[in-house]
Design a protein around this motif. Structure first.
Motif, PDB file in Angstrom:
ATOM      1  N   ARG A  14       0.816  -1.221   0.000  1.00  0.00           N
ATOM      2  CA  ARG A  14       0.000   0.000   0.000  1.00  0.00           C
ATOM      3  C   ARG A  14       0.846   1.265   0.000  1.00  0.00           C
ATOM      4  NH1 ARG A  14      -3.041  -0.287   5.373  1.00  0.00           N
ATOM      5  NH2 ARG A  14      -0.882  -0.756   5.994  1.00  0.00           N
ATOM      6  N   LEU A  15       2.119   1.152   0.379  1.00  0.00           N
ATOM      7  CA  LEU A  15       2.930   2.342   0.631  1.00  0.00           C
ATOM      8  C   LEU A  15       3.775   2.782  -0.550  1.00  0.00           C
ATOM      9  CD1 LEU A  15       4.109   1.558   4.274  1.00  0.00           C
ATOM     10  CD2 LEU A  15       1.954   2.551   3.475  1.00  0.00           C
ATOM     11  N   SER A  16       3.935   1.930  -1.535  1.00  0.00           N
ATOM     12  CA  SER A  16       4.705   2.316  -2.722  1.00  0.00           C
ATOM     13  C   SER A  16       4.196   1.522  -3.914  1.00  0.00           C
ATOM     14  CB  SER A  16       6.207   2.072  -2.520  1.00  0.00           C
ATOM     15  OG  SER A  16       6.477   0.690  -2.373  1.00  0.00           O
ATOM     16  N   ILE A  29      13.374   1.861 -17.491  1.00  0.00           N
ATOM     17  CA  ILE A  29      13.601   1.410 -16.116  1.00  0.00           C
ATOM     18  C   ILE A  29      12.266   1.300 -15.401  1.00  0.00           C
ATOM     19  CG2 ILE A  29      15.893   2.475 -15.915  1.00  0.00           C
ATOM     20  CD1 ILE A  29      14.464   4.688 -14.242  1.00  0.00           C
ATOM     21  N   GLU A  30      12.274   0.610 -14.294  1.00  0.00           N
ATOM     22  CA  GLU A  30      11.148   0.602 -13.371  1.00  0.00           C
ATOM     23  C   GLU A  30      11.667   1.001 -12.001  1.00  0.00           C
ATOM     24  OE1 GLU A  30       9.202  -3.165 -13.442  1.00  0.00           O
ATOM     25  OE2 GLU A  30       8.035  -2.645 -15.230  1.00  0.00           O
ATOM     26  N   THR A  31      10.947   1.881 -11.310  1.00  0.00           N
ATOM     27  CA  THR A  31      11.410   2.368 -10.021  1.00  0.00           C
ATOM     28  C   THR A  31      10.245   2.459  -9.047  1.00  0.00           C
ATOM     29  OG1 THR A  31      12.670   4.136  -8.935  1.00  0.00           O
ATOM     30  CG2 THR A  31      11.062   4.816 -10.589  1.00  0.00           C
ATOM     31  N   ALA A  32      10.543   2.291  -7.769  1.00  0.00           N
ATOM     32  CA  ALA A  32       9.516   2.397  -6.728  1.00  0.00           C
ATOM     33  C   ALA A  32       9.275   3.857  -6.377  1.00  0.00           C
ATOM     34  CB  ALA A  32       9.957   1.631  -5.489  1.00  0.00           C
ATOM     35  N   VAL A  33       8.005   4.242  -6.261  1.00  0.00           N
ATOM     36  CA  VAL A  33       7.633   5.590  -5.829  1.00  0.00           C
ATOM     37  C   VAL A  33       6.647   5.473  -4.665  1.00  0.00           C
ATOM     38  CG1 VAL A  33       8.003   6.638  -8.096  1.00  0.00           C
ATOM     39  CG2 VAL A  33       5.746   5.755  -7.502  1.00  0.00           C
ATOM     40  N   VAL A  34       6.721   6.437  -3.761  1.00  0.00           N
ATOM     41  CA  VAL A  34       5.874   6.426  -2.572  1.00  0.00           C
ATOM     42  C   VAL A  34       4.442   6.807  -2.948  1.00  0.00           C
ATOM     43  CG1 VAL A  34       5.470   7.592  -0.373  1.00  0.00           C
ATOM     44  CG2 VAL A  34       7.786   6.959  -1.039  1.00  0.00           C
ATOM     45  N   THR A  35       3.480   6.124  -2.355  1.00  0.00           N
ATOM     46  CA  THR A  35       2.084   6.484  -2.563  1.00  0.00           C
ATOM     47  C   THR A  35       1.743   7.711  -1.720  1.00  0.00           C
ATOM     48  OG1 THR A  35       1.357   5.012  -0.793  1.00  0.00           O
ATOM     49  CG2 THR A  35       1.399   4.117  -3.021  1.00  0.00           C
TER      50      THR A  35
END
Length: 291
Positions: A14-16, A29-35
């Protein structure tokens, strides 16, 4: 209480989220982002504010926000906290009847990111705050806390764009909270302390963000005598800390730190020359230092 009784969960889906894009060379690329999601807070029947938050611990955030805005009193009895995830609403219900229509007209915009606000009469009550003069902060604790917190798993290390705050006792980190706004992380800890009956007089507050007026005001309001940060200071933050006799320690990285207020609480019990500098893989930059 054991170390890291409550910590961020970087693996909470739920958080990213993962987002596709291109890097500096044009490679995919693929990257994690904060929700980031809205949370609307009600105190009894009154709508108070809509906050942008990562969405974890809405009950703690709601109670802490109300405490730090002096809408909840230390002796208030909370009868229920109702949270509706699908509509992003949390309702704090108290035994005491409340009505803050006039109070809500006195907002003062502050430097906190994610639209942080502090109400005018919080400053009016600041002069009345009394922090324990007999509290101490040992330099060995500063070094231990910086190392432990910096190496702990966090959403920042996964996705960045987030702030962290930690409630500590001596050299032990107890409760670690993160959010898109530093004030949200503070409020979550305030809520946790209130709901669990944790005293503030012997605790230390650690933050990854700047030592601003807002951070000082909230720390003093919570009754915490020591505030430490990896980042730097604002002039008003230092002035307020000196006025309230809050021990204010910034730029705490590796063996280095600077204390600009409440320095009489410092106990130099460690040889800084024996403290290792931060490893590059644990150095936190960008959002923490600048946000």
């Amino acid at each position: 209480m054991r170390e890291f009784h409550l910590t961020p969960d970087p693996d909470d889906p739920r958080l990213s989220e993962t987002v596709a894009g291109l890097d500096q060379d044009g490679n995919p690329i693929e990257t994690a982002v904060v929700t980031e999601r809205p949370l609307t807070l009600f105190l009894n029947a009154r709508e108070i504010v809509t906050m942008m938050t990562i969405g974890d611990h809405p009950d703690l955030l709601a109670v802490g926000y109300l405490l730090n805005q002096h809408m909840l009193r230390p002796d208030d009895e909370i009868t229920a906290i109702d949270y509706e995830d699908d509509i992003g609403v949390v309702v704090v219900r108290t035994k005491r009847e409340t009505d803050y229509e006039e109070k809500l007209k006195k907002r003062v915009q502050t430097s906190g990111c994610a639209q942080g606000t502090v109400f005018g009469d919080v400053m009016e009550n600041f002069d009345e705050a009394r922090l324990p003069a007999d509290a101490e902060i040992r330099t060995s604790w500063i070094y231990a806390l910086s190392r432990k917190i910096n190496q702990a798993p966090s959403l920042y290390l996964k996705a960045g764009a987030i702030h962290g705050c930690v409630l500590c006792e001596k050299d032990r980190p107890l409760v670690y909270m993160e959010d898109v706004g530093r004030h949200n992380a503070v409020d979550k800890i305030a809520g946790y302390m209130f709901l669990n009956g944790i005293p503030a007089t012997d605790k230390i507050f650690y933050t990854t963000g700047r030592l601003t007026s807002e951070m000082v005001i909230k720390t003093v309001s919570m009754g915490l005598p020591v505030l430490i940060s990896r980042s730097g200071f604002t002039a008003w933050g230092v002035d307020l800390a000196r006025k309230a006799n809050l021990t204010l320690i910034g730029r705490a990285k590796g063996r280095r730190f600077i204390a600009l207020a409440g320095t009489e609480r410092l106990v130099y019990d460690a040889d800084a020359r024996q403290v290792a500098e931060e490893e590059k893989r644990h150095q936190r930059k960008g959002s923490f230092a600048d946000g």
